[in-house]
Design an enzyme around this catalytic site. Structure first.
Site, short mmCIF file in Angstrom:
data_model
loop_
_atom_site.label_atom_id
_atom_site.label_comp_id
_atom_site.label_asym_id
_atom_site.label_seq_id
_atom_site.Cartn_x
_atom_site.Cartn_y
_atom_site.Cartn_z
N GLU A 75 68.59 24.69 64.22
CA GLU A 75 70.05 24.59 64.31
C GLU A 75 70.64 25.40 65.45
OE1 GLU A 75 68.95 23.19 60.27
OE2 GLU A 75 68.39 24.94 61.48
N HIS A 118 71.51 27.02 48.93
CA HIS A 118 71.91 25.66 49.30
C HIS A 118 73.20 25.25 48.60
CE1 HIS A 118 67.65 24.15 50.66
NE2 HIS A 118 67.99 25.32 51.20
#
Length: 325
Positions: free
Chosen positions: A60, A129
């Site tokens: 990322e 998450h």
């Protein structure tokens, strides 16, 4: 009007804009060959080719930086994160480069870029998450933050985000991709920064955004059976925030409940509470109530997760509290 899924609304918005403007491209993990982790880019590789629909490594920081640099040089990237939890690896590029480049260069460089993907919880995915990070990004000058709650809003707002000349954080939900809703056959956009009154009411204002607003609808239906009329405002955009829509409603109903799927400390609901007490204090007939997740990391246990998340019953209790019932 026609009925499509949330994932199709996202795909249509990106595809329509990419047909209109060749400088737009999509980049992210599994967006191309796999048609997107949630099938939100289905068919786009076949239509636009591998130079405009780009699969990336699990890196990322790297691909976020590439996108920011390309935006400074005339491209208009759409960056997809599999979830915004993963963008934390590349958040330096978002906060320190994308958000600040226009000011730091005296307006010489715009950064027309959309960072999009799911936010908040989506079932038993564990603490790392399941984070709602809207307030993190909304705290940063230079970023716009959009959190749609339905199919129609998602398509119209994403098209506006892609056309915007500044960086936009566009936050979705894994649990909404299968939702269905109506959209027009023709093109439409929705302006960023404008809230929407989803239900008109007279007794109490409920402000929310994103998928958790569904709990407000359930609660409003139950409260209506007891003669309590709820006005529900969907912020749609948390930065810039439509303060006027909130204040106008509160001045009518004299009561405010805020529903947010995030931790309570320094939350969006905290900011709304400050704005209302500063600008509409004399109109309030009761203290403002906010409903958030518990102030802990998200649990994995389904029993604990159910208790951790806000729900319709929490909304009913909060409304009755401000109604003194």
């Amino acid at each position: 009007m026609r009925t499509i899924q949330f994932r199709e609304a996202i795909c249509e918005a990106m595809s329509e804009e990419m047909r209109r403007d060749e400088s737009i491209y999509l980049m992210g993990e599994e967006v191309a060959e796999y048609n997107g982790a949630y099938k939100a880019s289905k068919g786009m590789l076949a239509e636009f080719g591998e130079k405009r629909v780009i699969d990336t490594p699990i890196a990322e920081l790297g691909f976020t930086g590439i996108a920011v640099g390309s935006a400074m040089n005339g491209c208009r990237p759409i960056v997809e994160y599999m979830t915004f939890n993963f963008c934390l690896v590349g958040i330096d590029q978002i906060i320190n480069n994308a958000a600040k480049m226009r000011q730091m260069t005296g307006g010489q460089f715009n950064v027309p870029i959309v960072f999009r993907g799911p936010t908040a919880s989506a079932g038993q995915l564990g603490a790392t998450h399941s984070q709602a990070l809207e307030n993190w990004f909304a705290n940063t000058p230079g970023l716009k933050v959009v959190v749609p709650s339905n199919v129609y809003d998602a398509k119209g707002l994403l098209k506006s985000a892609i056309r915007d000349n500044d960086p936009v954080i566009f936050m979705e939900s894994e649990q909404m991709y299968g939702d269905k809703g109506e959209v027009p056959d023709g093109e439409y956009t929705i302006p960023i920064g404008v809230a929407d009154i989803k239900r008109a009411g007279t007794d109490v204002t409920i402000v929310s955004f994103g998928k958790i607003i569904k709990e407000a609808y359930i609660a409003a239906d139950e409260l209506a059976k007891e003669g309590i009329s709820c006005e529900i405002i969907d912020l749609r955009t948390v930065r810039p925030m439509d303060n006027e829509a909130i204040l106008t409603s509160v001045k009518k109903t004299n009561r405010l409940v805020i529903l947010e799927e995030a931790w309570p400390f320094a939350s969006i609901s905290s900011e709304i509470t400050y704005i209302v007490q500063e600008q509409a204090f004399d109109f309030l007939d009761a203290p403002i109530q906010r409903i958030t997740t518990a102030d802990t990391p998200a649990p994995y246990s389904p029993v604990l997760l159910k208790e951790w998340l806000p729900n319709a019953n929490d909304v009913v209790k909060a409304v009755k509290k401000v109604m003194n019932k």
